[in-house]
Design a protein around this motif. Structure first.
Motif, mmCIF file in Angstrom:
data_model
loop_
_atom_site.group_PDB
_atom_site.id
_atom_site.type_symbol
_atom_site.label_atom_id
_atom_site.label_comp_id
_atom_site.label_asym_id
_atom_site.label_seq_id
_atom_site.Cartn_x
_atom_site.Cartn_y
_atom_site.Cartn_z
ATOM 1 N N TRP A 100 -56.973 17.820 11.669
ATOM 2 C CA TRP A 100 -57.398 18.383 10.379
ATOM 3 C C TRP A 100 -57.644 17.257 9.369
ATOM 4 O O TRP A 100 -58.582 17.307 8.592
ATOM 5 N N ARG A 101 -56.785 16.251 9.396
ATOM 6 C CA ARG A 101 -56.987 15.116 8.476
ATOM 7 C C ARG A 101 -58.286 14.404 8.788
ATOM 8 O O ARG A 101 -59.021 14.001 7.871
ATOM 9 N N ALA A 102 -58.592 14.258 10.085
ATOM 10 C CA ALA A 102 -59.840 13.581 10.465
ATOM 11 C C ALA A 102 -61.047 14.382 9.972
ATOM 12 O O ALA A 102 -62.038 13.810 9.503
ATOM 13 N N ALA A 103 -60.966 15.717 10.066
ATOM 14 C CA ALA A 103 -62.070 16.557 9.575
ATOM 15 C C ALA A 103 -62.222 16.379 8.067
ATOM 16 O O ALA A 103 -63.345 16.253 7.554
ATOM 17 N N ASN A 104 -61.103 16.370 7.350
ATOM 18 C CA ASN A 104 -61.184 16.146 5.901
ATOM 19 C C ASN A 104 -61.859 14.799 5.620
ATOM 20 O O ASN A 104 -62.761 14.709 4.786
ATOM 21 N N ASP A 105 -61.410 13.764 6.328
ATOM 22 C CA ASP A 105 -61.960 12.415 6.106
ATOM 23 C C ASP A 105 -63.466 12.385 6.370
ATOM 24 O O ASP A 105 -64.226 11.758 5.642
ATOM 25 N N ARG A 106 -63.860 13.065 7.445
ATOM 26 C CA ARG A 106 -65.283 13.078 7.821
ATOM 27 C C ARG A 106 -66.157 13.602 6.685
ATOM 28 O O ARG A 106 -67.254 13.140 6.461
ATOM 29 N N HIS A 107 -65.620 14.561 5.948
ATOM 30 C CA HIS A 107 -66.393 15.171 4.863
ATOM 31 C C HIS A 107 -66.111 14.526 3.499
ATOM 32 O O HIS A 107 -66.651 14.977 2.488
ATOM 33 N N GLY A 108 -65.238 13.513 3.460
ATOM 34 C CA GLY A 108 -64.893 12.914 2.169
ATOM 35 C C GLY A 108 -63.989 13.802 1.334
ATOM 36 O O GLY A 108 -64.035 13.775 0.095
ATOM 37 N N ILE A 109 -63.177 14.606 2.012
ATOM 38 C CA ILE A 109 -62.265 15.540 1.341
ATOM 39 C C ILE A 109 -60.860 14.939 1.329
ATOM 40 O O ILE A 109 -60.375 14.465 2.368
ATOM 41 N N LEU A 110 -60.208 14.962 0.185
ATOM 42 C CA LEU A 110 -58.847 14.430 0.115
ATOM 43 C C LEU A 110 -57.870 15.379 0.805
ATOM 44 O O LEU A 110 -57.905 16.590 0.567
ATOM 45 N N THR A 111 -56.996 14.818 1.619
ATOM 46 C CA THR A 111 -55.900 15.603 2.203
ATOM 47 C C THR A 111 -54.750 15.634 1.205
ATOM 48 O O THR A 111 -54.204 14.596 0.841
ATOM 49 N N GLN A 112 -54.413 16.830 0.781
ATOM 50 C CA GLN A 112 -53.239 17.008 -0.080
ATOM 51 C C GLN A 112 -52.188 17.728 0.758
ATOM 52 O O GLN A 112 -52.478 18.750 1.382
ATOM 53 N N CYS A 113 -50.970 17.196 0.747
ATOM 54 C CA CYS A 113 -49.979 17.624 1.736
ATOM 55 C C CYS A 113 -48.968 18.579 1.134
ATOM 56 O O CYS A 113 -48.249 18.230 0.197
ATOM 57 N N TRP A 114 -48.932 19.780 1.716
ATOM 58 C CA TRP A 114 -47.877 20.711 1.301
ATOM 59 C C TRP A 114 -46.706 20.642 2.275
ATOM 60 O O TRP A 114 -46.867 20.172 3.390
#
Ligand code: NAP
Length: 292
Positions: A174-188
């Motif tokens: 999921w983090r890799a998908a976020n990175d691919r799109h330039g989306i910040l991963t915010q961790c809950w």
């Protein structure tokens, strides 16, 4: 030292570390927000579905910190998905928070059983972005496939995908998908709350790898884990209603982990999430109404 802020994909700067208020009882929330803001936090993460937006707003006002210095984040619940419904849901949230503008507005969950409604809600928050009612928009708990679909059917790439990440559930795909799109991963559940609440036998705060690193730096296990989030460039939003823990969780800017220590913590992943699969939530099971 790791940056204290992250820059979202639309240029908006956001504090990397914030206070979460899920399961903070309304009567404890205002005090927790005041304590956090007076400790130095400038990011508060709430949600319509936490039923404490009013108390968050009260904490912001009581803190004595100017509203312009505080990054307010909230989320729309699934029962308010659909275009008009989402606009109305936003009005409910700002009224309760007592603010004119929200810094970051997320869709709390994908409604996998009716993704069209999720898309319509996202289109509504795109309108709120265009109109300046929010400074950034994003999602939460969206799978890589859902992100791809949302991005292909809408105009604004989410700034954030808020997902469960802690040392026992590191979510590399999921983090890799976020990175691919330039989306910040915010961790809950950044320090493993999703495990603790559900009485898992394993608690990352008690893991021997974490406690050994904590001893080395004279830090606590929670501080080591939060430092690990910052070293990865994530945003993290630990929850506490206890003043000493709120302070502890913010005291993470005076030490750094080595590359080897980050890798050791990465290797603790079990692949087991705390809580249900986000895609299993639907209106029949979780469609409760958000009050006015
Ligand atoms: N988007 C989503 O679907 C979603 C889902 C869950 C959470 N969230 C967000 O993420 C935030 C954090 O997640 P979370 O609350 O699940 O988990 P968490 O922050 O990882 O853990 C919170 C738990 O740890 C305790 N705690 C806090 N600081 C501690 C410390 N220094 N040492 C020992 N224990 C400590 C808290 O208790 P005390 O309060 O008693 O200190 C609470 O029981 C939420 O508040 C919410 O804003 C989002």
């Amino acid at each position: 030292m790791t940056q204290t802020h992250v820059t979202l994909n639309n240029g908006v700067k956001m504090p990397a570390l914030g206070l979460g208020v899920f399961q903070s009882a309304p009567e404890e929330t205002t005090g927790a927000v005041v304590t956090a803001l007076q400790t130095g936090y400038r990011l508060i993460d709430t949600a319509a579905a936490y039923f404490n937006e009013r108390e968050v707003g009260e904490g912001i006002r009581r803190s004595g910190i100017d509203r312009s210095e505080i990054f307010v984040e909230t989320k729309l619940w699934m029962s308010d998905y659909g275009y008009d419904e989402a606009l109305h849901g936003f009005e409910k949230s700002v009224r309760k928070l007592g603010v004119d503008q929200v810094d970051l507005l997320l869709l709390h969950q994908p409604l996998a059983s009716d993704f069209g409604k999720t898309i319509a809600a996202y289109q509504a928050i795109e309108t709120l972005l265009t109109d300046g009612r929010v400074r950034a928009i994003g999602v939460s708990n969206q799978t890589p496939a859902e992100l791809d679909e949302l991005i292909s059917r809408t105009g604004v790439v989410p700034a954030v995908n808020q997902i469960q990440v802690h040392p026992y559930y590191t979510q590399p795909q999921w983090r890799a998908a976020n990175d691919r799109h330039g989306i910040l991963t915010q961790c809950w559940s950044p320090i493993g709350g999703a495990y603790v609440y559900r009485d898992f036998k394993k608690n990352p705060l008690e893991d021997s790898v974490i406690t050994a690193i904590a001893d080395k730096y004279s830090k606590t296990p929670a501080q080591v884990i939060l430092r690990w989030h910052l070293e990865h460039g994530f945003s993290a939003i630990p929850k506490s209603v206890k003043a000493h823990r709120i302070a502890e969780n913010f005291d993470v800017f005076d030490f750094a982990l080595t590359t080897g220590e980050i890798a050791e913590i990465d290797a603790l992943d079990t692949g087991v999430r705390g809580g249900p699969d986000p895609d299993s939530l639907n209106l029949a099971s979780h469609g409760f109404v958000i009050p006015e």
